[in-house]
Design an enzyme around this catalytic site. Structure first.
Site, PDB file in Angstrom:
ATOM      1  N   ASP A 248     100.379  85.447 -10.737  1.00 18.80           N
ATOM      2  CA  ASP A 248      99.446  84.682 -11.249  1.00 18.80           C
ATOM      3  C   ASP A 248      98.553  84.198 -10.332  1.00 18.80           C
ATOM      4  O   ASP A 248      98.739  82.995 -10.137  1.00 18.80           O
ATOM      5  CB  ASP A 248      99.865  83.587 -12.441  1.00 18.80           C
ATOM      6  CG  ASP A 248      99.894  84.125 -13.771  1.00 18.80           C
ATOM      7  OD1 ASP A 248      99.024  84.838 -14.302  1.00 18.80           O
ATOM      8  OD2 ASP A 248     100.843  83.795 -14.566  1.00 18.80           O
TER       9      ASP A 248
ATOM     10  N   ARG B 280      99.418  80.535  -7.482  1.00 20.23           N
ATOM     11  CA  ARG B 280     101.054  80.622  -7.205  1.00 20.23           C
ATOM     12  C   ARG B 280     101.339  80.823  -5.760  1.00 20.23           C
ATOM     13  O   ARG B 280     102.545  80.757  -5.412  1.00 20.23           O
ATOM     14  CB  ARG B 280     101.639  81.567  -7.956  1.00 20.23           C
ATOM     15  CG  ARG B 280     101.254  81.722  -9.530  1.00 20.23           C
ATOM     16  CD  ARG B 280     101.789  80.460 -10.343  1.00 20.23           C
ATOM     17  NE  ARG B 280     101.584  80.781 -11.291  1.00 20.23           N
ATOM     18  CZ  ARG B 280     101.332  79.610 -12.694  1.00 20.23           C
ATOM     19  NH1 ARG B 280     101.451  78.380 -12.062  1.00 20.23           N
ATOM     20  NH2 ARG B 280     101.211  79.911 -13.846  1.00 20.23           N
TER      21      ARG B 280
ATOM     22  N   ARG C 194      88.975  77.977 -15.379  1.00 21.28           N
ATOM     23  CA  ARG C 194      89.467  79.354 -15.156  1.00 21.28           C
ATOM     24  C   ARG C 194      88.369  80.364 -15.732  1.00 21.28           C
ATOM     25  O   ARG C 194      88.554  81.541 -15.221  1.00 21.28           O
ATOM     26  CB  ARG C 194      90.877  79.598 -15.899  1.00 21.28           C
ATOM     27  CG  ARG C 194      91.699  78.627 -15.266  1.00 21.28           C
ATOM     28  CD  ARG C 194      93.078  78.400 -16.188  1.00 21.28           C
ATOM     29  NE  ARG C 194      93.684  79.670 -16.505  1.00 21.28           N
ATOM     30  CZ  ARG C 194      94.775  80.081 -17.292  1.00 21.28           C
ATOM     31  NH1 ARG C 194      95.116  79.149 -18.218  1.00 21.28           N
ATOM     32  NH2 ARG C 194      95.247  81.346 -17.251  1.00 21.28           N
TER      33      ARG C 194
ATOM     34  N   LYS D  10      92.443  88.833 -18.966  1.00 22.93           N
ATOM     35  CA  LYS D  10      93.218  88.030 -19.928  1.00 22.93           C
ATOM     36  C   LYS D  10      92.132  86.719 -20.460  1.00 22.93           C
ATOM     37  O   LYS D  10      91.080  86.725 -20.049  1.00 22.93           O
ATOM     38  CB  LYS D  10      94.307  87.590 -19.280  1.00 22.93           C
ATOM     39  CG  LYS D  10      94.205  86.560 -17.972  1.00 22.93           C
ATOM     40  CD  LYS D  10      95.371  86.038 -17.588  1.00 22.93           C
ATOM     41  CE  LYS D  10      95.343  85.024 -16.466  1.00 22.93           C
ATOM     42  NZ  LYS D  10      96.519  84.876 -15.488  1.00 22.93           N
ATOM     43  N   HIS D  11      92.395  86.423 -21.723  1.00 20.53           N
ATOM     44  CA  HIS D  11      93.448  86.539 -22.670  1.00 20.53           C
ATOM     45  C   HIS D  11      92.919  87.072 -23.866  1.00 20.53           C
ATOM     46  O   HIS D  11      92.401  86.574 -24.725  1.00 20.53           O
ATOM     47  CB  HIS D  11      94.319  85.251 -23.000  1.00 20.53           C
ATOM     48  CG  HIS D  11      94.798  84.699 -21.652  1.00 20.53           C
ATOM     49  ND1 HIS D  11      93.927  83.589 -21.118  1.00 20.53           N
ATOM     50  CD2 HIS D  11      95.802  84.390 -21.032  1.00 20.53           C
ATOM     51  CE1 HIS D  11      94.540  83.342 -19.741  1.00 20.53           C
ATOM     52  NE2 HIS D  11      95.815  83.805 -20.173  1.00 20.53           N
TER      53      HIS D  11
ATOM     54  N   HIS E 117     100.754  77.186 -24.510  1.00 18.19           N
ATOM     55  CA  HIS E 117     102.028  76.942 -23.803  1.00 18.19           C
ATOM     56  C   HIS E 117     102.840  76.255 -24.844  1.00 18.19           C
ATOM     57  O   HIS E 117     104.145  76.309 -24.605  1.00 18.19           O
ATOM     58  CB  HIS E 117     101.953  76.377 -22.583  1.00 18.19           C
ATOM     59  CG  HIS E 117     101.128  77.337 -21.451  1.00 18.19           C
ATOM     60  ND1 HIS E 117      99.780  77.439 -21.456  1.00 18.19           N
ATOM     61  CD2 HIS E 117     101.892  78.106 -20.402  1.00 18.19           C
ATOM     62  CE1 HIS E 117      99.705  78.440 -20.360  1.00 18.19           C
ATOM     63  NE2 HIS E 117     100.783  78.782 -19.865  1.00 18.19           N
TER      64      HIS E 117
ATOM     65  N   ASP F 119     101.255  87.823 -22.770  1.00 17.22           N
ATOM     66  CA  ASP F 119     101.349  86.620 -21.817  1.00 17.22           C
ATOM     67  C   ASP F 119     102.761  86.375 -21.971  1.00 17.22           C
ATOM     68  O   ASP F 119     103.576  86.915 -22.892  1.00 17.22           O
ATOM     69  CB  ASP F 119     100.597  85.456 -22.703  1.00 17.22           C
ATOM     70  CG  ASP F 119      99.951  84.437 -21.672  1.00 17.22           C
ATOM     71  OD1 ASP F 119     100.777  84.409 -20.783  1.00 17.22           O
ATOM     72  OD2 ASP F 119      98.994  83.755 -21.757  1.00 17.22           O
TER      73      ASP F 119
END
Length: 543
Positions: free
Chosen positions: A124, A132, A192, A222-223, A235, A305
């Site tokens: 990611d 990351r 984002r 995405k998404h 999440h 995801d």
């Protein structure tokens, strides 16, 4: 070899050449042994229109099921054992796998050597607030790119990031975010996103996808079907989006329809007007097969995801979720909570016919086509000794600063206080020490207290509109500039400020760019990609 800055057609071509060299460098002694028979060379693949169905037919059920899974990975020994036992089709890296360029390249090589079929090795790396990989060049995120209004910037930034990822053996990026963020309270997307205008988001998504893929890295939009209008984080819960079918077609669908991505990631969201079953999109055949495959015509890989997220685990067990996802139309299963549990569940379903053989074979074929397009059957090994020289290059740092400068947006300057050069500035708020140092480097004098200053500069980082307004009022004895280093929605209520500025990023290039704009060294050209402070999309200094 160092990649050149991809800010011109020549620079873009050079980064593409670097990516191509990385895709084939080092050879691969395992390539001839992969699968249940050797994969064709690139010339053989060209001679045969499609070798993949025959290749899939020779795989065992266990090998086919393994191709669907993309779990997390520990160290090299654990990773090799997992690859060999479960025949996984890919892995996803997190910071613990990404300590240095050399160690990451060595891990990638070890995992690839353990696999009979080349692996997708993903991460990611959206840049911005979802990053990351600690050693890559730090670019501002999508909303800064949206503010530039320059697809060439999005493509160049993605191509540079992709080249650095490919240097350490990463060949799939779970980026870019293609969501159209129309909800300022969105807790999971926000900056984002490229913005609130579907046309802008579509253009920038397409450009970023092209950049990654030209660097030899599979891009993942995405998404789906669109996570930009939710007040719940998938999440931790199951968001419900109330868009009508017509609104979805106008607002959410365009970036996915035109992305041209190797893969599309599903969202763990419920959109009742698209599917009234109450199932999240990840488990909805109506959404994944009906809308994404049939209506939008997407023929690449559909990846879920993370299956560890609560949004997909509320209704069904960890055994049922992966089976339902595959039958809905998903091809890759990302981060199952327990690989052994999920793998056995899917294998049993495939053997019993609950997952039809045609559905399983179709998913595996799509995954292998992605791997072929990105050159993985032609070699996966990278050179660990050269990895560090291919990331964080001076050319890429210069490109990051250029992108950041293009994105700085002067939302308003009603008090005509900009530029600041020639006046003493009191800097307070988020990252104020770094901002003050950047201003001084740009030739602006800073003051130690409000009383000593001519102008106050308040910086915010997702402080909220009400909090920002209160802090700006406290500085009102001086002409005040408010600069949002994160979500631009911080500016919505700062009506007493004389000037409002947004960078959409608090990364080092954005702070330097902010100082250069405020000092007058750089002319501001950014335009709002979302409505802010009563200003519409497209507003900016010279609009």
């Amino acid at each position: 070899m160092r990649a050149s800055r991809p800010s011109t057609p020549v620079g873009v071509a050079m980064v593409a050449a670097l990516a191509a060299s990385l895709a084939g460098c080092g050879g691969d002694a395992e390539a001839g042994k992969r699968g249940s028979g050797p994969a064709p060379t690139s010339s053989q693949a060209a001679e045969r229109a499609d070798w993949i169905p025959g290749y899939v037919a020779r795989l065992t059920p266990a090998e086919k099921v393994g191709q669907l899974f993309v779990p997390t990975v520990g160290d090299a020994a654990q990773g090799r054992a997992m690859v060999r036992r479960y025949h996984v089709g890919g892995v996803i890296y997190f910071p613990e796998n990404l300590r240095t360029p050399r160690s990451t390249a060595e891990l990638s090589n070890a995992l690839q050597k353990a696999s009979k079929i080349p692996l997708t090795i993903g991460v990611d790396e959206e840049q911005g607030i979802v990053s990351r990989t600690p050693f890559v060049t730090r670019f501002p995120g999508n909303m800064t790119l949206g503010a530039t209004g320059r697809p060439d910037d999005a493509q160049a930034a993605a191509q540079a990031t992709g080249a650095e990822l490919r240097a350490v053996g990463i060949n799939q990026n779970y980026a870019p975010d293609a969501d159209v963020n129309v909800n300022p309270a969105n807790p999971v997307i926000g900056i984002r996103s490229f913005g609130a205008d579907p046309g802008l988001v579509a253009k920038m998504t397409h450009a970023a996808v092209a950049g990654y893929q030209q660097a030899g890295v599979a891009a993942t939009a995405k998404h789906f079907p669109g996570h930009g209008d939710t007040a719940t984080d998938s999440h931790t819960g199951l968001p419900v989006i109330r868009h009508s079918r017509a609104t979805w077609e106008r607002l959410d669908a365009p970036p996915f329809a035109s992305a041209g991505a190797d893969a599309v990631m599903s969202a763990h969201i419920v959109v009742p007007k698209l599917d009234d079953s109450g199932d999240p999109a990840t488990l909805s055949k109506t959404v994944l097969t009906g809308l994404l495959r049939q209506k939008l015509g997407f023929q690449g890989v559909i990846v879920t995801d993370s299956l560890q997220m609560e949004g997909v685990r509320e209704k069904y067990s960890d055994r049922a979720v992966p089976v339902r996802a595959i039958n809905a139309g998903a091809d890759q299963l990302l981060m199952p909570p327990s690989l052994p549990v999920a793998y056995q569940a899917v294998l049993r379903a495939a053997k019993s016919g609950r997952i039809p053989q045609a559905r399983l074979d179709d998913a595996v074929a799509r995954i292998l086509r992605l791997k072929e397009r990105r050159g993985l059957f032609r070699g996966t090994q990278v050179d660990p000794a050269k990895a560090a020289d291919q990331v964080g290059t001076s050319e890429h740092h210069a490109l990051a600063l250029s992108v950041a400068e293009h994105g700085v947006t002067v939302v308003s300057d009603d008090g005509n206080v900009l530029p600041l050069k020639g006046r003493s500035v009191y800097v307070t708020g988020a990252k104020s020490a770094r901002v003050g140092a950047a201003l001084r480097a740009a030739g602006v004098k800073t003051a130690g207290s409000l009383g000593q200053a001519d102008v106050a500069l308040l910086t915010t980082l997702n402080d909220g509109a009400s909090g920002t307004a209160a802090r700006a009022r406290a500085l009102a004895s001086k002409p005040t500039v408010v600069a949002a280093l994160g979500a631009p929605y911080d500016l919505d209520k700062a009506t007493r400020a004389k000037a409002l500025v947004a960078t959409f990023s608090s990364a080092a290039p954005a702070i330097t760019a902010l100082a250069r704009v405020l000092s007058g060294q750089v002319k501001p050209t950014g335009k709002l990609p979302v409505p802010v402070a009563g200003k519409p999309v497209g507003a900016g200094a010279d609009s």
